[in-house]
Design an enzyme around this catalytic site. Structure first.
Site, PDB file in Angstrom:
ATOM      1  CG  HIS A  14      -0.273   0.192   2.539  1.00  0.00           C
ATOM      2  ND1 HIS A  14      -0.957   0.309   3.717  1.00  0.00           N
ATOM      3  CD2 HIS A  14       1.045   0.266   2.887  1.00  0.00           C
ATOM      4  CE1 HIS A  14      -0.109   0.464   4.719  1.00  0.00           C
ATOM      5  NE2 HIS A  14       1.099   0.433   4.244  1.00  0.00           N
ATOM      6  CB  CYS A  33       3.695   5.909   4.397  1.00  0.00           C
ATOM      7  SG  CYS A  33       4.383   4.966   5.755  1.00  0.00           S
ATOM      8  CG  HIS A  39       5.499   0.540   2.301  1.00  0.00           C
ATOM      9  ND1 HIS A  39       4.947   1.774   2.084  1.00  0.00           N
ATOM     10  CD2 HIS A  39       4.961   0.089   3.458  1.00  0.00           C
ATOM     11  CE1 HIS A  39       4.129   2.074   3.079  1.00  0.00           C
ATOM     12  NE2 HIS A  39       4.106   1.060   3.928  1.00  0.00           N
ATOM     13  CG  HIS A  41       2.870  -3.382   5.989  1.00  0.00           C
ATOM     14  ND1 HIS A  41       3.785  -2.987   6.938  1.00  0.00           N
ATOM     15  CD2 HIS A  41       2.479  -2.246   5.358  1.00  0.00           C
ATOM     16  CE1 HIS A  41       3.928  -1.679   6.891  1.00  0.00           C
ATOM     17  NE2 HIS A  41       3.155  -1.198   5.927  1.00  0.00           N
ATOM     18  CG  ASP A  79      -2.084 -13.479   0.342  1.00  0.00           C
ATOM     19  OD1 ASP A  79      -1.244 -12.806   0.974  1.00  0.00           O
ATOM     20  OD2 ASP A  79      -1.876 -14.647  -0.041  1.00  0.00           O
ATOM     21  CG  HIS A  80       0.991 -12.373  -2.518  1.00  0.00           C
ATOM     22  ND1 HIS A  80       0.645 -13.173  -1.462  1.00  0.00           N
ATOM     23  CD2 HIS A  80       2.337 -12.422  -2.611  1.00  0.00           C
ATOM     24  CE1 HIS A  80       1.744 -13.701  -0.937  1.00  0.00           C
ATOM     25  NE2 HIS A  80       2.786 -13.257  -1.610  1.00  0.00           N
ATOM     26  CD  GLU A 124       1.141  -0.926   8.984  1.00  0.00           C
ATOM     27  OE1 GLU A 124       0.264  -0.443   8.248  1.00  0.00           O
ATOM     28  OE2 GLU A 124       1.974  -0.237   9.590  1.00  0.00           O
TER      29      GLU A 124
END
Ligand code: NI
Length: 135
Positions: A14, A33, A39, A41, A79-80, A124
């Site tokens: 995100h 950010c 980037h 998580h 996811d991904h 996170e």
């Protein structure tokens, strides 16, 4: 009332950006950010369902069902994924841990047929999490 928690993990990327602010204001508010390349998580999700024990099964709900719902509603969606670009809810909302937790609540709450959703806890990082109780 008893509380049952299922854990799941997913990875997503995100970035933080508020379109109503200027590029400079975005950089000042969100720092690194705000990088539009994003980037990643590794999120850990805990979903807690509250309910009464069914005397026939000794359980609140079948945990296989909860796992299936989680997989279908949340993991497959997030996811991904690059949350800002690939998850519709985050086209207009900044995908902070807070907003992701609320979105997960909104996805799961209507799908639970036994018990009721009590809490979404979303990590996170191992030392940062958000709790959402639906209000
Ligand atoms: Ni981040």
């Amino acid at each position: 009332m008893i509380y049952v928690t299922r854990k799941a993990e997913f990875s997503a990327s995100h970035y933080y950006h508020n379109p109503s602010l200027s590029p400079e204001e975005n950089r000042r508010m969100f720092g690194k950010c705000n990088n539009p390349h994003g980037h990643g998580h590794n999120y850990t999700l805990e979903v807690t369902v509250a309910g009464e024990i069914d005397p026939a099964t000794g359980m609140v709900l079948d945990l296989k069902d909860l796992k299936r719902i989680l997989e279908a509603e949340v993991i497959q969606l997030m996811d991904h994924k690059f949350l800002n670009k690939e998850v519709p809810a985050f086209a207009s909302k900044i995908p902070t841990t807070e907003n992701i937790a609320i979105e997960i609540w909104n996805l799961l709450a209507p799908k639970l047929t036994v018990g009721r959703l009590h809490r979404i806890r979303l990590y996170e990082t191992p030392d940062l999490f958000v709790d959402y109780y639906g209000d």
